[in-house]
Design a protein around this motif. Structure first.
Motif, PDB file in Angstrom:
ATOM      1  N   GLN A  70     -11.223-104.293 -21.640  1.00  0.00           N
ATOM      2  CA  GLN A  70     -11.377-102.885 -22.015  1.00  0.00           C
ATOM      3  C   GLN A  70     -12.801-102.593 -22.466  1.00  0.00           C
ATOM      4  O   GLN A  70     -13.331-101.499 -22.227  1.00  0.00           O
ATOM      5  CB  GLN A  70     -10.377-102.539 -23.114  1.00  0.00           C
ATOM      6  N   THR A  71     -13.431-103.566 -23.117  1.00  0.00           N
ATOM      7  CA  THR A  71     -14.815-103.394 -23.547  1.00  0.00           C
ATOM      8  C   THR A  71     -15.746-103.217 -22.351  1.00  0.00           C
ATOM      9  O   THR A  71     -16.646-102.374 -22.356  1.00  0.00           O
ATOM     10  CB  THR A  71     -15.268-104.614 -24.375  1.00  0.00           C
ATOM     11  N   ILE A  72     -15.511-104.003 -21.325  1.00  0.00           N
ATOM     12  CA  ILE A  72     -16.327-103.893 -20.116  1.00  0.00           C
ATOM     13  C   ILE A  72     -16.059-102.574 -19.411  1.00  0.00           C
ATOM     14  O   ILE A  72     -16.960-101.930 -18.877  1.00  0.00           O
ATOM     15  CB  ILE A  72     -16.035-105.072 -19.165  1.00  0.00           C
ATOM     16  N   GLY A  73     -14.796-102.159 -19.412  1.00  0.00           N
ATOM     17  CA  GLY A  73     -14.446-100.897 -18.770  1.00  0.00           C
ATOM     18  C   GLY A  73     -14.226-101.014 -17.284  1.00  0.00           C
ATOM     19  O   GLY A  73     -14.296-100.022 -16.567  1.00  0.00           O
ATOM     20  N   VAL A  74     -13.956-102.187 -16.788  1.00  0.00           N
ATOM     21  CA  VAL A  74     -13.748-102.347 -15.362  1.00  0.00           C
ATOM     22  C   VAL A  74     -12.309-101.972 -15.009  1.00  0.00           C
ATOM     23  O   VAL A  74     -11.372-102.361 -15.703  1.00  0.00           O
ATOM     24  CB  VAL A  74     -14.040-103.803 -14.934  1.00  0.00           C
ATOM     25  N   PRO A  75     -12.109-101.194 -13.951  1.00  0.00           N
ATOM     26  CA  PRO A  75     -10.738-100.882 -13.518  1.00  0.00           C
ATOM     27  C   PRO A  75     -10.088-102.100 -12.887  1.00  0.00           C
ATOM     28  O   PRO A  75     -10.629-102.693 -11.955  1.00  0.00           O
ATOM     29  CB  PRO A  75     -10.937 -99.758 -12.489  1.00  0.00           C
ATOM     30  N   TYR A  76      -8.954-102.504 -13.424  1.00  0.00           N
ATOM     31  CA  TYR A  76      -8.342-103.738 -12.945  1.00  0.00           C
ATOM     32  C   TYR A  76      -6.835-103.627 -12.913  1.00  0.00           C
ATOM     33  O   TYR A  76      -6.238-102.734 -13.498  1.00  0.00           O
ATOM     34  CB  TYR A  76      -8.758-104.909 -13.842  1.00  0.00           C
ATOM     35  N   CYS A  77      -6.226-104.566 -12.224  1.00  0.00           N
ATOM     36  CA  CYS A  77      -4.778-104.690 -12.181  1.00  0.00           C
ATOM     37  C   CYS A  77      -4.381-106.074 -12.660  1.00  0.00           C
ATOM     38  O   CYS A  77      -5.118-107.035 -12.465  1.00  0.00           O
ATOM     39  CB  CYS A  77      -4.245-104.496 -10.759  1.00  0.00           C
ATOM     40  N   ASP A  97     -18.353-113.434 -24.026  1.00  0.00           N
ATOM     41  CA  ASP A  97     -17.374-113.376 -22.941  1.00  0.00           C
ATOM     42  C   ASP A  97     -17.616-112.180 -22.034  1.00  0.00           C
ATOM     43  O   ASP A  97     -17.650-112.303 -20.799  1.00  0.00           O
ATOM     44  CB  ASP A  97     -15.951-113.306 -23.525  1.00  0.00           C
ATOM     45  N   THR A  98     -17.759-111.010 -22.636  1.00  0.00           N
ATOM     46  CA  THR A  98     -17.923-109.794 -21.828  1.00  0.00           C
ATOM     47  C   THR A  98     -19.245-109.805 -21.068  1.00  0.00           C
ATOM     48  O   THR A  98     -19.323-109.319 -19.939  1.00  0.00           O
ATOM     49  CB  THR A  98     -17.832-108.550 -22.715  1.00  0.00           C
ATOM     50  N   ALA A  99     -20.276-110.381 -21.681  1.00  0.00           N
ATOM     51  CA  ALA A  99     -21.574-110.436 -20.991  1.00  0.00           C
ATOM     52  C   ALA A  99     -21.485-111.269 -19.717  1.00  0.00           C
ATOM     53  O   ALA A  99     -21.998-110.879 -18.661  1.00  0.00           O
ATOM     54  CB  ALA A  99     -22.635-111.011 -21.930  1.00  0.00           C
ATOM     55  N   LEU A 121     -18.719-112.053 -17.959  1.00  0.00           N
ATOM     56  CA  LEU A 121     -17.864-111.436 -16.947  1.00  0.00           C
ATOM     57  C   LEU A 121     -18.583-110.267 -16.279  1.00  0.00           C
ATOM     58  O   LEU A 121     -18.448-110.041 -15.078  1.00  0.00           O
ATOM     59  CB  LEU A 121     -16.543-110.974 -17.556  1.00  0.00           C
ATOM     60  N   GLN A 122     -19.368-109.534 -17.072  1.00  0.00           N
ATOM     61  CA  GLN A 122     -20.099-108.388 -16.517  1.00  0.00           C
ATOM     62  C   GLN A 122     -21.079-108.828 -15.429  1.00  0.00           C
ATOM     63  O   GLN A 122     -21.097-108.270 -14.322  1.00  0.00           O
ATOM     64  CB  GLN A 122     -20.859-107.675 -17.633  1.00  0.00           C
ATOM     65  N   VAL A 123     -21.876-109.870 -15.704  1.00  0.00           N
ATOM     66  CA  VAL A 123     -22.860-110.281 -14.699  1.00  0.00           C
ATOM     67  C   VAL A 123     -22.165-110.913 -13.493  1.00  0.00           C
ATOM     68  O   VAL A 123     -22.629-110.761 -12.354  1.00  0.00           O
ATOM     69  CB  VAL A 123     -23.902-111.251 -15.294  1.00  0.00           C
ATOM     70  N   ALA A 124     -21.057-111.618 -13.741  1.00  0.00           N
ATOM     71  CA  ALA A 124     -20.320-112.210 -12.617  1.00  0.00           C
ATOM     72  C   ALA A 124     -19.742-111.127 -11.728  1.00  0.00           C
ATOM     73  O   ALA A 124     -19.783-111.223 -10.488  1.00  0.00           O
ATOM     74  CB  ALA A 124     -19.216-113.130 -13.135  1.00  0.00           C
ATOM     75  N   LEU A 125     -19.208-110.078 -12.338  1.00  0.00           N
ATOM     76  CA  LEU A 125     -18.669-108.966 -11.556  1.00  0.00           C
ATOM     77  C   LEU A 125     -19.769-108.286 -10.758  1.00  0.00           C
ATOM     78  O   LEU A 125     -19.604-107.968  -9.576  1.00  0.00           O
ATOM     79  CB  LEU A 125     -17.994-107.951 -12.483  1.00  0.00           C
ATOM     80  N   ASN A 126     -20.895-108.059 -11.396  1.00  0.00           N
ATOM     81  CA  ASN A 126     -21.985-107.376 -10.712  1.00  0.00           C
ATOM     82  C   ASN A 126     -22.448-108.137  -9.474  1.00  0.00           C
ATOM     83  O   ASN A 126     -22.770-107.546  -8.443  1.00  0.00           O
ATOM     84  CB  ASN A 126     -23.171-107.183 -11.667  1.00  0.00           C
ATOM     85  N   ARG A 127     -22.454-109.477  -9.557  1.00  0.00           N
ATOM     86  CA  ARG A 127     -22.924-110.242  -8.403  1.00  0.00           C
ATOM     87  C   ARG A 127     -21.891-110.290  -7.296  1.00  0.00           C
ATOM     88  O   ARG A 127     -22.233-110.438  -6.124  1.00  0.00           O
ATOM     89  CB  ARG A 127     -23.317-111.654  -8.818  1.00  0.00           C
ATOM     90  N   HIS A 128     -20.603-110.186  -7.638  1.00  0.00           N
ATOM     91  CA  HIS A 128     -19.557-110.332  -6.628  1.00  0.00           C
ATOM     92  C   HIS A 128     -19.100-109.006  -6.030  1.00  0.00           C
ATOM     93  O   HIS A 128     -18.466-108.996  -4.974  1.00  0.00           O
ATOM     94  CB  HIS A 128     -18.347-111.049  -7.219  1.00  0.00           C
ATOM     95  N   ILE A 129     -19.391-107.897  -6.704  1.00  0.00           N
ATOM     96  CA  ILE A 129     -18.983-106.596  -6.167  1.00  0.00           C
ATOM     97  C   ILE A 129     -20.019-106.130  -5.173  1.00  0.00           C
ATOM     98  O   ILE A 129     -21.224-106.209  -5.415  1.00  0.00           O
ATOM     99  CB  ILE A 129     -18.807-105.573  -7.309  1.00  0.00           C
ATOM    100  N   SER A 130     -19.536-105.649  -4.046  1.00  0.00           N
ATOM    101  CA  SER A 130     -20.458-105.318  -2.950  1.00  0.00           C
ATOM    102  C   SER A 130     -21.437-104.224  -3.328  1.00  0.00           C
ATOM    103  O   SER A 130     -22.547-104.191  -2.838  1.00  0.00           O
ATOM    104  CB  SER A 130     -19.653-104.890  -1.713  1.00  0.00           C
ATOM    105  N   THR A 131     -21.052-103.291  -4.213  1.00  0.00           N
ATOM    106  CA  THR A 131     -21.959-102.253  -4.688  1.00  0.00           C
ATOM    107  C   THR A 131     -22.012-102.330  -6.201  1.00  0.00           C
ATOM    108  O   THR A 131     -21.401-101.518  -6.904  1.00  0.00           O
ATOM    109  CB  THR A 131     -21.475-100.857  -4.246  1.00  0.00           C
ATOM    110  N   PRO A 132     -22.700-103.319  -6.742  1.00  0.00           N
ATOM    111  CA  PRO A 132     -22.687-103.539  -8.187  1.00  0.00           C
ATOM    112  C   PRO A 132     -23.357-102.411  -8.940  1.00  0.00           C
ATOM    113  O   PRO A 132     -24.181-101.670  -8.413  1.00  0.00           O
ATOM    114  CB  PRO A 132     -23.475-104.841  -8.344  1.00  0.00           C
ATOM    115  N   ALA A 133     -22.957-102.326 -10.214  1.00  0.00           N
ATOM    116  CA  ALA A 133     -23.609-101.350 -11.081  1.00  0.00           C
ATOM    117  C   ALA A 133     -25.054-101.767 -11.302  1.00  0.00           C
ATOM    118  O   ALA A 133     -25.396-102.937 -11.289  1.00  0.00           O
ATOM    119  CB  ALA A 133     -22.863-101.285 -12.417  1.00  0.00           C
TER     120      ALA A 133
END
Length: 901
Positions: A68-75, A227-229, A231-243
């Motif tokens: 929730q801190t990161i704010g990423v939409p997830y399931c 933890d959030t830091a 996950l945030q950078v890992a998400l950014n590298r793996h998402i095709s259009t990162p923030a």
């Protein structure tokens, strides 16, 4: 947190609006979406699926807060729902936080999912409790594997090599309690290391994966900020259009459908199939449903196609069976008398395989070799669609391997060997002379703990001053008094096994030749104590037993007085609660239970709502009603525990429970035994992991054996002997001995036939040392020493025969540290104290960490045996934890008994 099931009749199609349009038509769709922040005009679909399993449930609050801190939409994707690659969904990224067990089927599906472009983020000892083949596959997918845990927190720091561009956020490096990751050669890259002399890897990445070397989402491991830091950078590298930069991904989706599941009407493993109220045979046990949902069948001569998941499972099971056979032979030699061991070692060629340590029949090596050939040939046979031959060879290999188990040697020291001594066997004994023969057979079999059926269907088997009526099948004798005497004369413990809330039985009525609808003596005397289903019936449809209302204070008081009578009048060693639950229910099918007068009145006082009017569709109220009923069981266990501690501190309280998944079990049985364990109310948990083969048995037992939610409680898997082949029983027993548990319980004495009796006598009985051997739940500290001594004998044998390719320097260090641990455990067992306990625990933790390093290379060539050794060390760890609890209880007893001035 769990997924919700949509009724396909009401909602056959779900339209998900975003920049793409998908239409899913399904019988039911698992939906578990978390809409984290406000939805923008153009709402994108979630990019992340977070996998939930029983292993990370205890971490889930921390995981959720960080997400929730990161704010990423997830399931949320329940791991139990994954059977194929499609079940992993179509999100860009999959996050596996702290998941240590995956099946072969799930791992293969994961590989296929990543081959289609999926990206993986994982944390903790991912897959470390899985089968060797699964661990290898995950190692390839993640580019590394969890080597071993660190003893304390260490500083996370950048590697000496240049950081990749995506590791560009502050707050990534701090104090973390994690483990050492071992990268693969080639494409793997350590992007963070531990502040140690060798700069061991802490975060490893590949092109499509990121592995974090700590249990993400747990405050004990790391801070929420770190933890959030990561996950945030890992998400950014793996998402095709990162923030951009450090910008959070804040969009959310209104719906997030998980993959479409099979329809309950056609899926062979659907729980719905297992519930059949119009069956020709009444199903009065929840275990019937459980067994039907865990299936493993290799049907000979079947030409049905074998899919990739089934093929991998078949291979893995044969590999595991080979490992169990070899492990059994090594244990047999290690536990043999010293003269036998010296002769065997002296005459053994040092170049022979471990499997030649003991050879019960001449062709053992050939059978093992043939089994390995079959393992390697299965993929080719299946690829050529030669399914019948693949199945035939698999069955031949399994049956031949079973015959290689050593059946004339002792196989394990210092374990709980328990059996349920059922009412039928006691009744047939007819008196002390007949019962003495039963106890003689059990003692010869090496059994050291008897669960003696004392209260059945509301009838005590002894003359009670509390219960309305003694069992009419018992005449002119007191089986409980006789049983205690016979057990203690033979060095065995006797625990009173009682039915708790079930107080009648239509089958028992047939034996007594009385009205089938008779509710039993307790409810006949006190009809107001009865429980009811939502149709007003005392006995649920398709079942055979009426239950008490656990919310009724008079009924609870009656049971407490009855149990107090048992543990004070008789010198029993413990009490076992059976039927410590509500009857089996299926809320989704409209079959619910728990509507006793007391429960309805109390719940209405609390909420203003009569629970009879509530349906599962009223989510909040239904959750309150379920929690209310569950609490009635939880609090009663606590009351029984407190009563026993007050009367006799040394009594052992055990529970016979169902190994259904936690959330499902609470909905269907209101049995939350994890809570009882964490509170310290119980000493032994015996999950009824009844299965017709070793594969199913492991599937049922493994999640609970690996659970970290049980506090200091010991877990002892249950094995049902009915219809099990003799060597199949030995196979299940060997699996137990290779897992981190301290024993087993057999159901039941009436099924110990002549062949099984002979097997038990030869492999765990007839030894003089068995009589003086400690029982783990009674003497955990001495049991830890005994088990460690056996483990050292195995190591000495293998090292003597040069089966472990370890350098002389490492062997010297190994022996030195093993001796340190030996001394610590021995001193603790000889003269227990909190200080010595702390020393022993610290020595064991240090040895376990080093053991993983020492055996790193061996784990590649003989992973099963190395894992079995690690499991036995874990068993010693659990015995120390349980021993600490017993020490505290004994200390409290001494304090209470000291004179007051």
């Amino acid at each position: 947190m769990k997924s919700q099931v949509l009724d396909n009749k009401k909602n056959p199609k779900l339209l998900l609006k975003n920049h793409r349009f998908f239409i899913f038509t399904a019988q039911f769709i698992i939906v578990n979406c978390l809409n984290i922040v406000s939805v923008k005009a153009a709402t994108p679909a979630p990019v992340l699926s977070v996998v939930q399993s029983p292993e990370n449930t205890q971490h889930w609050i921390g995981i959720t807060k960080r997400l929730q801190t990161i704010g990423v939409p997830y399931c949320v994707l329940p791991l139990e729902n994954v059977k194929s690659a499609a079940d992993w969904g179509d999100r860009q990224v999959l996050f596996l936080p702290n998941i240590e067990t995956l099946t072969a089927e799930q791992a293969i599906a994961l590989e296929r999912w990543t081959n289609k472009g999926g990206n993986l983020i994982a944390s903790g000892a991912v897959g470390s409790l899985s089968a060797p083949g699964v661990r290898q596959l995950l190692k390839n997918l993640l580019g590394s594997y969890w080597g071993f845990s660190l003893n304390n927190k260490q500083q996370l720091k950048p590697p000496k090599t240049q950081l990749p561009a995506w590791v560009n956020q502050k707050g990534l490096f701090g104090q973390v309690h994690g483990g050492v990751l071992v990268p693969n050669d080639g494409a793997s890259k350590a992007v963070a290391v531990w502040n140690s002399q060798d700069n061991a890897a802490a975060v490893v990445s590949t092109e499509r994966s990121t592995l974090l070397g700590w249990r993400w989402g747990t405050d004990a491991a790391s801070s929420a900020e770190l933890d959030t830091a990561w996950l945030q950078v890992a998400l950014n590298r793996h998402i095709s259009t990162p923030a951009n930069g450090n910008q959070k991904i804040t969009e959310s989706a209104p719906n997030c459908p998980a993959p479409i599941a099979k329809t309950p009407s056609t899926s062979p493993t659907s729980p719905t199939d297992a519930i059949n109220p119009v069956s020709t045979r009444k199903q009065d046990e929840a275990i019937d449903q459980l067994e039907q949902t865990v299936r493993w069948d290799v049907v000979p001569n079947s030409h049905e196609p074998i899919n990739a998941g089934e093929a991998a499972a078949m291979q893995q099971q044969l590999e595991n069976l080979i490992g169990r056979v070899e492990s059994a032979h090594l244990a047999a030699l290690a536990n043999a008398p010293k003269s036998d061991v010296s002769q065997s070692v002296k005459g053994e060629d040092r170049q022979l395989a471990t499997t030649r340590l003991v050879t019960p029949i001449p062709n053992q090596e050939q059978v093992l070799a043939q089994a390995r050939v079959i393992v390697n040939n299965l993929p080719r046979l299946i690829a050529n669609k030669n399914y019948a031959l693949a199945r035939q060879q698999w069955l031949v290999a399994r049956n031949n391997l079973w015959k290689q188990f050593p059946v004339d040697r002792r196989l394990a020291p210092a374990e709980i060997r328990a059996v349920w001594l059922d009412r039928g066997t006691i009744v047939r004994a007819g008196g002390e002379q007949g019962l003495s023969k039963v106890f003689d057979r059990l003692a010869q079999s090496g059994i050291n703990t008897i669960f003696f059926e004392v209260v059945n269907a509301g009838y005590p088997i002894y003359p009670s001053q509390v219960a309305p009526q003694q069992n009419p099948l018992i005449r002119d004798w007191d089986p409980l008094a006789v049983g205690v005497k016979l057990a203690h004369e033979r060095g065995m413990e006797l625990h009173a096994w009682v039915w708790t809330f079930a107080v009648g039985n239509q089958r028992h009525n047939e034996l007594l030749n009385i009205n089938p609808d008779y509710p039993g003596p307790v409810l006949a005397a006190h009809p107001g104590w009865a429980n009811y289903d939502n149709q007003g019936k005392i006995i649920p449809v398709g079942q055979t037993k009426p239950f008490l209302d656990p919310a009724n204070p008079e009924a609870r008081q009656y049971l407490l007085k009855l149990y107090e009578e048992i543990v004070t009048r008789y010198k029993v060693d413990g009490l076992q609660l059976d039927y410590i639950r509500y009857p089996f229910q299926d809320p989704a099918a409209g079959r619910t239970y728990g509507y006793g007068q007391a429960a309805r009145g109390e719940f209405q006082k609390l909420t203003g709502v009569d629970p009879v009017t509530i349906t599962p569709s009223q989510a909040q109220l239904w959750q309150q009603w379920t929690a209310f009923r569950t609490q009635q069981v939880d609090s009663f266990v606590t009351e029984v525990s407190q009563m026993m501690r007050q009367k006799r501190t040394n009594l052992i309280l055990s529970v016979a429970v169902f190994p259904l998944p936690e959330a499902e079990r609470i909905q269907k049985l209101q049995q939350h035994w994890e809570v009882w364990a964490r509170r310290g109310d119980i000493d032994l948990i015996i999950p009824m992991t009844y299965a017709q083969d070793t594969v199913r048995f492991q599937q049922l037992a493994q999640p609970w054996i690996a659970s970290t939610q049980l506090g200091s409680t010991l877990l002892i898997p249950g094995i049902r002997l009915l219809s099990l082949p003799t060597l199949g029983t030995l196979d299940q027993l060997q699996l137990v001995r290779d897992l981190p548990v301290g024993g087993y319980a057999l159901f039941a004495a009436e099924n110990v036939n002549h062949e099984l009796h002979k097997l038990f006598v030869n492999t765990q009985g007839k030894f003089a040392s068995v009589i003086n051997e400690p029982i783990p739940h009674r003497d955990p500290l001495q049991s830890a020493v005994t088990r460690y001594n056996a483990l050292q004998r195995e190591w000495r044998l293998v090292l003597h025969q040069e089966k472990l390719q370890i350098s002389p320097k490492v062997i010297s260090e190994f022996h030195s540290q093993a001796e340190v641990l030996q001394n610590a455990l021995t001193q603790l067992a000889t003269s227990p104290s909190p200080r010595k306990l702390l020393v022993a625990k610290s020595s064991l933790t240090r040895f376990q960490s080093q053991f993983r390093v020492w055996m790193r290379d061996q784990n590649i060539s003989n992973s099963y045996q190395i894992k079995a050794w690690e499991n036995r060390l874990s068993t010693i760890e659990r015995l120390l934890r349980y021993g600490e609890k017993r020490l505290e209880l004994n200390s409290q007893q001494r304090t209470n008994q000291s004179p007051k001035f």
